[in-house]
Motif scaffolding. Structure first.
Motif, PDB file in Angstrom:
ATOM      1  N   ASP A   9      17.510 -30.954  48.021  1.00  0.00           N
ATOM      2  CA  ASP A   9      16.592 -31.323  46.953  1.00  0.00           C
ATOM      3  C   ASP A   9      17.181 -30.950  45.598  1.00  0.00           C
ATOM      4  O   ASP A   9      17.500 -29.787  45.360  1.00  0.00           O
ATOM      5  N   THR A  51      13.273 -28.548  41.436  1.00  0.00           N
ATOM      6  CA  THR A  51      12.728 -27.212  41.707  1.00  0.00           C
ATOM      7  C   THR A  51      11.206 -27.284  41.786  1.00  0.00           C
ATOM      8  O   THR A  51      10.586 -28.241  41.331  1.00  0.00           O
ATOM      9  N   TYR A  52      10.663 -26.253  42.353  1.00  0.00           N
ATOM     10  CA  TYR A  52       9.218 -26.142  42.549  1.00  0.00           C
ATOM     11  C   TYR A  52       8.839 -24.707  42.207  1.00  0.00           C
ATOM     12  O   TYR A  52       9.679 -23.825  42.235  1.00  0.00           O
ATOM     13  N   GLU A  53       7.575 -24.488  41.924  1.00  0.00           N
ATOM     14  CA  GLU A  53       7.182 -23.094  41.710  1.00  0.00           C
ATOM     15  C   GLU A  53       5.708 -22.893  42.003  1.00  0.00           C
ATOM     16  O   GLU A  53       4.940 -23.851  42.126  1.00  0.00           O
ATOM     17  N   HIS A  54       5.366 -21.631  42.127  1.00  0.00           N
ATOM     18  CA  HIS A  54       3.965 -21.259  42.309  1.00  0.00           C
ATOM     19  C   HIS A  54       3.442 -20.653  41.015  1.00  0.00           C
ATOM     20  O   HIS A  54       4.206 -20.124  40.216  1.00  0.00           O
ATOM     21  N   MET A  55       2.151 -20.707  40.827  1.00  0.00           N
ATOM     22  CA  MET A  55       1.525 -20.037  39.703  1.00  0.00           C
ATOM     23  C   MET A  55       0.170 -19.524  40.182  1.00  0.00           C
ATOM     24  O   MET A  55      -0.551 -20.242  40.867  1.00  0.00           O
ATOM     25  N   ASP A 108       6.483 -35.787  38.088  1.00  0.00           N
ATOM     26  CA  ASP A 108       6.637 -37.033  38.837  1.00  0.00           C
ATOM     27  C   ASP A 108       6.559 -38.271  37.956  1.00  0.00           C
ATOM     28  O   ASP A 108       7.163 -39.292  38.264  1.00  0.00           O
ATOM     29  N   SER A 122      13.964 -31.588  31.285  1.00  0.00           N
ATOM     30  CA  SER A 122      13.819 -30.497  30.317  1.00  0.00           C
ATOM     31  C   SER A 122      13.709 -29.137  31.004  1.00  0.00           C
ATOM     32  O   SER A 122      13.600 -28.120  30.330  1.00  0.00           O
ATOM     33  N   GLY A 123      13.714 -29.124  32.323  1.00  0.00           N
ATOM     34  CA  GLY A 123      13.676 -27.834  33.022  1.00  0.00           C
ATOM     35  C   GLY A 123      12.391 -27.574  33.780  1.00  0.00           C
ATOM     36  O   GLY A 123      12.255 -26.550  34.438  1.00  0.00           O
ATOM     37  N   ALA A 124      11.448 -28.477  33.694  1.00  0.00           N
ATOM     38  CA  ALA A 124      10.173 -28.258  34.374  1.00  0.00           C
ATOM     39  C   ALA A 124      10.348 -28.420  35.882  1.00  0.00           C
ATOM     40  O   ALA A 124      11.226 -29.146  36.333  1.00  0.00           O
ATOM     41  N   PRO A 125       9.515 -27.739  36.645  1.00  0.00           N
ATOM     42  CA  PRO A 125       9.538 -27.986  38.086  1.00  0.00           C
ATOM     43  C   PRO A 125       8.952 -29.356  38.382  1.00  0.00           C
ATOM     44  O   PRO A 125       8.169 -29.883  37.588  1.00  0.00           O
ATOM     45  N   HIS A 151       7.001 -30.054  41.083  1.00  0.00           N
ATOM     46  CA  HIS A 151       5.615 -29.774  41.452  1.00  0.00           C
ATOM     47  C   HIS A 151       5.344 -28.291  41.256  1.00  0.00           C
ATOM     48  O   HIS A 151       6.246 -27.474  41.380  1.00  0.00           O
ATOM     49  N   ARG A 152       4.105 -27.997  40.974  1.00  0.00           N
ATOM     50  CA  ARG A 152       3.715 -26.583  40.862  1.00  0.00           C
ATOM     51  C   ARG A 152       2.497 -26.376  41.747  1.00  0.00           C
ATOM     52  O   ARG A 152       1.548 -27.169  41.695  1.00  0.00           O
ATOM     53  N   GLY A 164       7.712 -23.406  46.989  1.00  0.00           N
ATOM     54  CA  GLY A 164       7.832 -22.917  45.619  1.00  0.00           C
ATOM     55  C   GLY A 164       9.252 -22.553  45.263  1.00  0.00           C
ATOM     56  O   GLY A 164      10.200 -23.262  45.606  1.00  0.00           O
ATOM     57  N   SER A 165       9.416 -21.427  44.582  1.00  0.00           N
ATOM     58  CA  SER A 165      10.778 -21.019  44.199  1.00  0.00           C
ATOM     59  C   SER A 165      11.535 -20.375  45.334  1.00  0.00           C
ATOM     60  O   SER A 165      12.715 -20.076  45.181  1.00  0.00           O
ATOM     61  N   LYS A 176      14.770 -17.627  37.199  1.00  0.00           N
ATOM     62  CA  LYS A 176      14.268 -18.960  37.531  1.00  0.00           C
ATOM     63  C   LYS A 176      12.864 -19.171  36.944  1.00  0.00           C
ATOM     64  O   LYS A 176      12.576 -20.203  36.341  1.00  0.00           O
ATOM     65  N   ARG A 225      12.594 -19.702  32.977  1.00  0.00           N
ATOM     66  CA  ARG A 225      13.464 -20.646  32.276  1.00  0.00           C
ATOM     67  C   ARG A 225      12.660 -21.550  31.348  1.00  0.00           C
ATOM     68  O   ARG A 225      11.498 -21.880  31.609  1.00  0.00           O
ATOM     69  N   LYS A 226      13.331 -21.923  30.261  1.00  0.00           N
ATOM     70  CA  LYS A 226      12.687 -22.814  29.299  1.00  0.00           C
ATOM     71  C   LYS A 226      12.376 -24.146  29.978  1.00  0.00           C
ATOM     72  O   LYS A 226      13.150 -24.630  30.796  1.00  0.00           O
ATOM     73  N   GLY A 227      11.280 -24.731  29.622  1.00  0.00           N
ATOM     74  CA  GLY A 227      10.875 -25.992  30.227  1.00  0.00           C
ATOM     75  C   GLY A 227       9.865 -25.779  31.338  1.00  0.00           C
ATOM     76  O   GLY A 227       9.144 -26.689  31.714  1.00  0.00           O
ATOM     77  N   ARG A 232      10.694 -32.774  50.349  1.00  0.00           N
ATOM     78  CA  ARG A 232      10.096 -33.944  49.708  1.00  0.00           C
ATOM     79  C   ARG A 232       9.115 -34.676  50.609  1.00  0.00           C
ATOM     80  O   ARG A 232       8.631 -35.743  50.277  1.00  0.00           O
TER      81      ARG A 232
END
Lengths: 993, 195, 115, 417
Positions: free
Chosen positions: A161, A164-168, A264, A272-275, A277-278, A593-594, B182, B185-187, D330
């Motif tokens: 993949d 990236t993905y992450e949790h919050m 998506d 820009s660096g966003a995951p 999915h969160r 997630g991460s 990780k 990170r910006k964004g 995915r």
């Protein structure tokens, strides 16, 4: 067929006609506008066909407007970014988007699998349980491979993949699920009390179906009102809004999962660096379910043809995207709401007719339709649909409730159908954690009843269908309610319509689809009843109804309705299947997630980790630690490296990183007595400055850990545990002190990581350490085996234990971790002239095996007692109680034929017994053979120039000298003589050197 | 005489400039794990005689005096922070004062790695790995909390509104660093409510 | 994910910040009388467990917090924590009254011993 | 005599639009008295009834089920079938079950789709590797068809698996049982029900047991929500609910009921043909004939009767599987659920007489009961019919807990899945 363009000349609240967007669908470039969904843009281009069904591969088009869509499932992206099974109605288009249809070959239009449809008569529900059984071997080799070929809808992506993905985590006083008119009102009401409010909505835009709802609030249309409230909420500091975020599950204690599609819809966001999915992990005091309602399809013959949609979906396509499915439509309904779709169509210039199953509807909208001159057929149903890859005409027949079949019908040309069988409150979240529901006759659906959690449902999710009542209900979340002036059309009653009859005998050849994606028809459900699969859960599992990727969102109640009519039971009597999370499917990536790749389970590093790595160490996971297994040099194999390391320790001196060993400080007036309870042997007699090896059992009497404990002072000990046991034993000691021997005055502080600890072992060990400038006497006389000292080696503060796991003279040197690398380097340097080299865990294991020392976890496996491994002498007879003592008395543990630890020498010294090999009582030509025990450790000993092994063998200790046989794979039988376990330096002189 | 070489867990790590917060290791801090009963007056006063202040008794509280800090860990456990070079003498003083009192004081200066996080979004960054409500009033400056962070145990000390120290066992320092790099990170910033 | 609150340090957190320690009030025969323990006593201590559908008494540790063990009364169907109490204590009287089946028998015995 | 299921009967019925199929099993009202009653209409209970009737000629018997048959763990598991256990007694019962599964569709005339697609148990630490080598030796000498395979072979069998030697837990090899696989779980319950019904067994659904009637030291019957039923033999086969039922007879059990979670993905075209078990990281995955990835993981740690998990166990499982099969990141989770499993102190089952005459108990299958259904039913029926433990059941008696004669499979580093 109309040739009219499907994109209307004007309208479309969601699209920006000034921004053209181009994407590809099945390799064909299609243009739409910014704000379009894949569904609206493809439909606008004139294509009705979106996919093929699972079982019969029937051509399918759009049905819904949002996440309830079950037909138009699309694969998005290519290669490693491919995602299958996404709903076209939720995919927001962007330039360069690549989409493809699924479950068809060679193309969507010409699909070989459609042949199944021709044989559908032979493929009723559950047909596979009745056949494919003969001949027996055919299931594996013929039938199943054939079935598996047809399995699945979309394709899996390829490779790793790239995203990236992450949790919050987030905590809220109130979480509002759903940003429609109910949710917005509830959010504002709740926020007015000062509480923290989290509002989640699965769509990109708040408002739910306010734009599809008739009426005025305080003089504004409902959609404008919703937009105003949404803007106010966005400005409030105590409100957090998440869009494109589906609350997928509700779990114990108001724990919720929400799935945010961060990137998506726009590749620039990802870039820009966003995951991608969160996953939001939400904890809320109160949950407000404002998830609205889902419109029901109607079961009529061939109701699955492309361009047969839900009435609300048609209304939404016109209003939001300026798209119409065709130029001549039929609205088929049993309720008033669908008339709004008729008006919208008429306003857009589309010819429309209404077919209403009710004989005498009296709502305002019906009257208005008639007044406006819309052709309304009352007391009628659609009895047939013409067309295969689309709709060309319908047949309309007169209908009475409970009527079985159609006698006369009239044919009407049309190119699409907008159907509405009523609305079901979206109860999924309510039910995920055990909410009770009840059937509401006026709704013809279930609605929330009670819940043990702090959760409420408002608006349509609660079965409240009018705008005014919804506002009142939602305002109850706040303190004082503002009075809204609401105008909305008066609604007439709807009547249930579970099955629209067709011509001919009992639904012969006509398919009334209930579960579209899984191709479950009304006839299938009825068959399940006839065959005794009467529980609704049996029906579901037998027919697969409700088990498609939409989890029965639009089909469940229709199915219950059909079963009800077939069995004469009421719907509440039939009951519902359990609602399971998630509400809509969400990515495994988001769930992980991460915690992928280097963050998937932490690797613990000793202070010397980098050095090991830089010096070519092969690592071995031990618990979460990575320990150096061996250090192969340039051209060495692992095996050669291990042998070299072993001989270096035996003949010169070696250095081992033992920092992972557990270390626990134990202090207090009762510390010695406490240790006597913990260990099988006695520690109260240990002298200050001395070390003792101890064994621990669990309460079952089995070995659980071992290690050396030193007495620092009368009331102060430091315990060593195995590397894997450090945390477990630390917690174990606390547990006994806190829960059982609460009167003991003992403090326990684990300090494993405070210390870097090294074994300096071998005949030249003292020579090496002497060079470091110890500030205490390390001679054998002053510092004998099994004693302890602290002081300094040069500038390094050290604790030194004269203990050995190799059988050689050995000093275990501990220094604070941040000095670890420095001291390691210093020892390396000092050892250079004596031929010192680092050795890894495997050399250590061979060294100890040569000496017959056990490893808990190798020689013992959780069923082995200290007596079994020959350490009866370490199990105190004097102490009245210690952990595990009583269990050793259980009959089986002291019974005959226990496996006992022995040494083994193979007849051929070059034969190394395989790991875990079993000895048998007698070798036979073929299995089964009676097994009498197994190898626990086995090595080629470079020291002895022959193989050695230890094994647990039935009554082993009384069989010394006996030759036993190990039949191996391939027919070879290794023979070995039973010996004691000490192979090297039996007198033990080397340790005391 | 060997000159001891000091190397902290993250000695070779510098935060990349692609982060939305600042991040660095604090290695010049001494730590003493102190066990004793808060209900034991002799213990409490003996400790006070050394530190110059009372150990905090309230859960998750901390107290400081000059370069000394005491973090509450449990009703019978505190983490005493001091300048690293003074750890030995402080420990010796404590042990002397506590000689006849049931207690256990251990130098654990090297047992944990400390990472200092600074910036407006430190709390949200940590909330990517912690289920605690770090933006609530429970986490004002001075608060100490042990917690599960990502897959490991950690200790959190709120130094100031936007400054948080996170303590992890030394062997997990690299993992923690990688996770934070990780998450921060910006964004990928998240701002909860309009704080 | 349950929310657990430690009665010792009053910290609330996810169940993963805590450690579940199984049934509460299991008496270890060897602590009081190591000499006279039947195989059945030892079996009951090691293996036999109250396993009710409903009110259950159990042990937890504030694993990531203050490190202390405590008792909890929890409903095994709704997951509701009815109370938490000290690791050396019996449950609150009103919960003892609510206890059914083997739990009720157990508490009756303990209260009698205490009296 | 029921009409046979076959391609011909299917074709014959197609003519009449499938209107003439008879019920797979009857729904009789309970009789006043039976020779034996099985409490619990899951796979184990139904199989017990079937073999009591078929092998022991006991046909005046009933299965009482409080809900719908197969609605407990039988219908909630990940359908893995294997027998490559470590301990002799475990091998015996699981291999009996596996071998019965081989011919079960034909025996029951109901296609339960036993699919020997192979079960691959990954070795991801040296310790686990050694433990599986030991199991392999034990299994070979017991006569099982199993073998160790190399990472390269693993990759060949499951191309989507991550064999990067530098990953967190690199695959060092695997233990492979080619004749292990999966089955269609519901069909096992339905097939046994249909088979038992044909032999005269009454299957009584929606009938909850509320009491066990005793006359001193022996059982005399049951009270149920559908009235009292007299019987001299009761077999309790109620998995997670076994403590509750046995409490009614005053028998306390070495059981804790925990929630085990499982999930499936959306259906996708086939990507994995065998069952993969990764014990070190706790993840189990196969792909159903419908295309769903079927995933099983761990239990929540605390007693739980809610049939709803806490997400935590699931999260760990999915994380482990994303690491093991990177392509699944995915793909999407379609449905998750929980089942209440009955865990014993040694994680091995109980197939036992009790101190009460006529009361038998079959439980403790924990997280791995589906694979055992035919074997369990077979030996439990024999035990009940002859009032003495079947040879294979003998080691699984309740008495083992007092004797310390535990059967601990976890020692092989493998958990009992």
């Amino acid at each position: 067929m109309s040739t009219k363009p499907y994109r209307l000349a004007e309208g479309g609240s969601r699209i920006d006609r000034s921004r053209k967007v181009t994407f590809s669908f099945d390799g064909k470039d299609i243009s739409g506008f910014a704000g379009d969904t894949l569904a609206s843009a493809v439909l606008a281009s004139g294509q009705k066909l979106f996919g093929r069904s699972f079982k019969y591969h029937r051509p399918r088009g759009l049905v819904g407007l949002g996440s309830e869509e079950m037909n138009a499932l699309i694969g998005i992206g290519v290669g490693s970014r491919h995602e299958p099974n996404l709903r076209a109605t939720q995919i927001e288009i962007f330039n360069g988007l690549s989409a493809e249809s699924q479950n068809r070959w060679p193309s969507l239009k010409y699909d070989v699998g459609a042949i199944n449809s021709k044989f559908s008569r032979f493929l009723p529900a559950g047909f596979y349980y009745k056949t494919f059984m003969w001949p027996k071997s055919f299931w594996k080799h013929v039938y199943e491979p054939f079935i598996r070929k047809a399995a699945g809808l979309g394709k899996a992506p390829e490779g790793r993949d790239p995203d990236t993905y992450e949790h919050m985590h987030v905590h809220a006083d109130v979480i509002i699920v759903g940003g429609g008119i109910a949710g917005l009102t509830a959010a504002e009401a709740a926020a007015s009390t000062g509480t923290k409010v989290l509002l989640c909505d699965e769509n990109p835009v708040l408002g739910g179906i306010a734009d599809l709802t008739a009426g005025m609030i305080d003089g504004e249309c409902v959609a404008d009102h919703a937009a105003t409230v949404a803007a106010r909420l966005a400005a409030l500091p105590n409100v957090h809004i998440l869009t494109r975020t589906t609350v997928v599950g509700h779990f114990h204690h108001n724990y919720l999962m929400a799935f945010e599609r961060v990137g998506d819809h726009d590749p620039a966001i990802l870039a820009s660096g966003a995951p991608k999915h969160r996953l939001w992990k939400i904890r809320a005091d109160k949950v407000v379910v404002a998830t609205g309602a889902l419109e029901r399809p109607i079961a009529f013959a061939n109701n699955d043809r492309p361009n047969i949609m839900l009435a609300s979906a048609v209304r939404g396509l016109i209003g939001r995207y300026g798209v119409t499915p065709g130029s001549k439509g039929v609205v088929f309904t049993n309720n008033d709401d669908a008339y709004l779709t008729a008006f919208a169509l008429k306003k857009a210039g589309v010819t429309v007719r209404v077919v209403d199953s009710r004989a005498r509807p009296d709502g305002a909208l019906v009257k208005r339709a008639i007044a406006e001159g819309i052709d309304v057929n009352l007391g009628s149903v659609i009895s047939a649909v013409e067309g295969t890859s689309g709709v060309t005409a319908v047949k309309i027949a007169a209908y009475r409730r409970g009527q079985g079949r159609v006698i006369t019908e009239k044919r009407v040309d049309c190119d699409f159908i907008a159907m509405s069988g009523g609305w079901n409150p979206a109860l999924h979240l309510w039910c995920h954690n055990g909410g009770k529901i009840e059937f509401d006759d006026s709704l013809q659906s279930f609605r929330p009843k009670s819940h043990t959690d702090n959760i409420v449902a408002v608006g349509a999710a609660n079965g409240t269908m009018s705008v005014e009542a919804t506002l009142v209900e939602a305002q109850a979340l706040g303190k004082k309610a503002k009075k809204f002036i609401v105008q909305e059309p008066e609604r007439g009653a709807s009547e249930s319509l579970w099955f629209a009859p067709a011509t001919g005998k009992y639904n012969e050849g006509n398919k009334h689809f209930i579960d579209f994606q899984n191709d479950v028809t009304a006839a299938d459900l009825e068959l399940a009843q006839r065959e005794g699969y009467e529980s609704v859960e049996h029906t579901k599992r037998y027919t697969t109804f409700g088990m498609a990727t939409d989890q029965g969102k639009t089909s469940n109640l229709n199915g219950l309705g059909v079963i009800s009519e077939a069995t004469g039971k009421t719907i509440p009597e039939i009951g519902v299947t359990t609602f399971r999370p998630p509400y809509t499917p969400y990515s495994f990536g988001a769930i992980a997630g991460s915690l992928t790749n280097d963050l998937f389970l932490p690797v613990r590093r000793t202070p010397i980790f980098q050095w090991h790595s830089d010096h070519g160490a092969v690592f071995e996971p031990v618990g979460q630690w990575r320990r150096a297994y061996t250090y192969p040099q340039a051209s060495e194999s692992k095996h050669e490296a291990i042998n070299r390391e072993i001989l270096c320790v035996r003949n010169k001196v070696g250095l081992l990183d033992a920092s992972t060993l557990g270390k626990i400080e134990i202090k207090g007036p009762d510390a010695a007595e406490f240790l006597d309870r913990i260990y099988t042997n006695t520690f109260s007699t240990l002298k200050v400055g001395k070390c003792r090896y101890g064994l621990m059992m669990n309460e079952l009497g089995f070995l659980s850990d071992d290690g050396v404990t030193a007495r620092l002072a009368d009331d102060h000990f430091i315990m060593h545990t195995t590397s894997g046991g450090a945390d477990r034993i630390g917690a174990w000691l606390e547990e006994w002190l806190q829960t059982e021997w609460t009167n003991y005055k003992v403090f326990v502080t684990p300090v494993t990581e405070q210390w870097a600890q090294f074994a300096v072992a071998g005949p030249r060990a003292r020579d090496v350490l002497s060079k470091l400038g110890p500030d205490f006497d390390i001679s054998n006389e002053a510092f004998p085996h099994m004693s302890f000292k602290q002081g300094h080696f040069g500038g390094y503060p050290v604790r030194v234990y004269r203990i050995s796991f190799s059988g050689e003279m050995s000093f275990e040197v501990a220094t604070p971790a941040n000095f670890g690398q420095g001291l390691w380097n210093a020892i390396m340097e000092a050892g250079d002239e004596f031929g010192l080299s680092a050795y890894g865990t495997e050399a250590l294991h061979v060294l100890r095996a040569e000496k017959g020392y056990i490893v808990v976890g190798d020689e013992s496996d959780g069923t082995v007692t200290p007596v079994d491994v020959g350490m009866e002498g370490m199990v105190s007879k004097k102490k009245p109680d210690f952990i595990g003592k009583r269990s050793l008395e259980q009959s089986f543990l002291k019974g005959p034929n226990r496996k006992q630890l022995v040494g083994l020498l193979t007849e051929d010294p070059t034969d190394v017994l395989p790991d875990g090999a079993y000895a048998v009582a007698a070798v036979k030509n073929k299995p089964p053979m009676e097994m009498i025990g197994q190898v626990t450790s086995t090595y080629m000993s470079p020291t002895l120039g022959r193989s050695i092994a230890m094994a647990l063998i039935q009554n082993g200790r009384s069989r010394m000298g006996e030759v036993i046989s190990f039949p191996l794979e391939g027919g070879k039988v290794m023979k070995a003589t039973i010996t004691d376990t000490v192979f090297y330096d039996k007198e033990g002189g080397r340790i005391h050197a | 005489m060997l000159e001891p070489q000091f190397e902290s867990a993250l000695a070779h790590r510098a935060a990349p400039d692609t982060l939305s917060i600042s991040m660095r290791e604090i290695s010049e801090r001494g730590m003493i794990d102190l066990r004793g009963l808060a209900t034991d007056k002799k213990f409490m006063s003996a400790v006070k005689s050394v530190l110059g202040f009372d150990l905090p008794k309230a859960p998750r509280a901390s107290t400081s005096w000059g370069d000394l800090k005491a973090l509450w860990l449990s009703p019978d456990q505190w983490l005493i922070l001091c300048t690293r070079s003074k750890t030995n003498s402080l420990l010796a003083e404590l042990n002397a004062a506590l000689a006849k009192i049931h207690s256990l004081a251990v130098d654990v200066s090297d047992m944990r790695a400390i990472i200092r996080l600074e910036g407006e979004s430190v709390r949200e960054t940590l909330m990517k790995g912690s289920s605690l409500d770090l933006i609530s009033d429970d986490y004002k400056a001075g608060t100490v909390r042990r917690m599960r962070f990502a897959e490991i145990a950690a200790l959190l000390h709120v130094v100031e509104e936007n400054v948080i120290d996170i303590y992890v066992f030394r062997s997990y320092a690299e993992y923690t660093w990688a996770f934070l790099t990780k998450a921060a990170r910006k964004g990928a910033e998240v701002k909860l409510f309009k704080r | 994910m349950l929310v657990v609150t430690c009665p010792v340090c009053n910290a609330s957190g996810d169940e993963t910040d805590f450690h579940y320690g199984g049934q509460a009030h299991v008496r270890r025969p060897a602590t009081t009388d190591p000499v006279n323990i039947t195989d059945e006593d030892q079996r009951d201590y090691l293996f036999i467990r109250h396993n009710p559908k409903g009110l259950h008494f159990e042990r937890w540790r504030c694993d990531r917090g203050c490190g202390k063990w405590f008792h909890a009364a929890r409903d095994t169907v709704t997951m509701e924590f009815k109370a938490t109490y000290g690791i050396t204590e019996l449950p609150p009287a009103e919960l003892i009254k609510e206890a059914k089946g083997p739990w009720a028998d157990y508490f009756k015995k303990r209260l009698k011993e205490k009296a | 005599m029921k009409s046979k299921y076959s391609i011909f009967s299917l074709a014959r019925n197609a003519k009449n639009y499938h209107k003439d199929w008879e019920k797979a099993w009857r729904s009789p009202a309970p009789k006043a008295e039976y020779d034996a009653v099985i409490v619990g209409g899951g796979g184990h209970g139904l199989a017990t009834a079937y073999y009591l009737a078929k092998n022991h000629g006991l046909t005046n018997i009933a299965v009482v089920e409080k809900g719908w048959i197969g609605g407990g763990n039988t219908g909630r598991n990940t359908t893995i079938i294997r027998s490559n256990y470590l301990q002799d007694s475990s091998i015996a019962i699981y291999e009996l079950a596996r071998s019965l599964y081989e011919g079960l569709s034909q025996d029951l005339n109901y296609n339960m789709m036993f699919s020997p697609r192979g079960v691959l148990m990954l070795c991801q630490t040296e310790h686990e590797f050694r433990a599986f080598k030991r199991t392999a030796h034990a299994n070979r000498l017991a006569g099982l068809d199993c073998r160790m395979v190399t990472p390269a072979e693993v990759k060949e069998i499951v191309p989507i698996i991550n064999t990067d030697p530098n990953c967190r837990y690199p695959i060092l090899g695997a233990y492979y049982q080619p004749r292990g696989g999966t089955g269609r779980h519901d069909a096992v319950a339905w097939g046994y029900a249909r088979g038992a019904d044909e032999l005269g067994v009454d299957i009584i659904q929606n009938c909850e047991v509320t009491g066990i009637l005793r006359d001193g030291g022996r059982v005399t019957g049951l009270s149920t929500t559908r009235g009292e039923i007299k019987t001299k033999k009761i077999g309790v086969v109620t998995a997670g609910n076994v403590s509750t039922i046995m409490d009614m007879a005053g028998v306390r059990m070495p059981i804790e009921s925990l929630c085990l979670q499982a999930l499936v993905s959306e259906p996708i075209k086939p990507v994995i043909d065998c069952v993969v078990m990764a014990n070190t990281v706790h993840g189990y995955m196969s792909q159903s004939d419908k295309g769903e990835l079927v995933i099983g993981g761990g239990t929540d740690p605390y007693n739980n009767y809610s049939q709803r998990g806490s997400f935590t166990a699931l999260e760990h499982t999915v994380t482990a599987l994303v690491e093991t099969f990177p392509i699944i990141s995915r793909l999407r989770m379609l449905r998750q659920w929980g089942g209440i499993v009955d865990m014993t102190g040694d994680r091995s089952p109980i197939l036992s007489k009790t101190d009460i005459e006529g009361l038998y108990v079959n439980c403790g299958w924990g997280t791995g009961g589906f694979k055992a259904i035919p074997g369990s039913g077979f030996v439990f029926a024999d035990t009940m019919a002859n009032d003495r433990p079947h040879k294979i059941a003998e080691p699984f008696g309740l008495n083992r807990f007092a004797e310390g004669r535990l059967i601990d499979e976890s020692v092989a580093a493998a958990v009992a899945h």
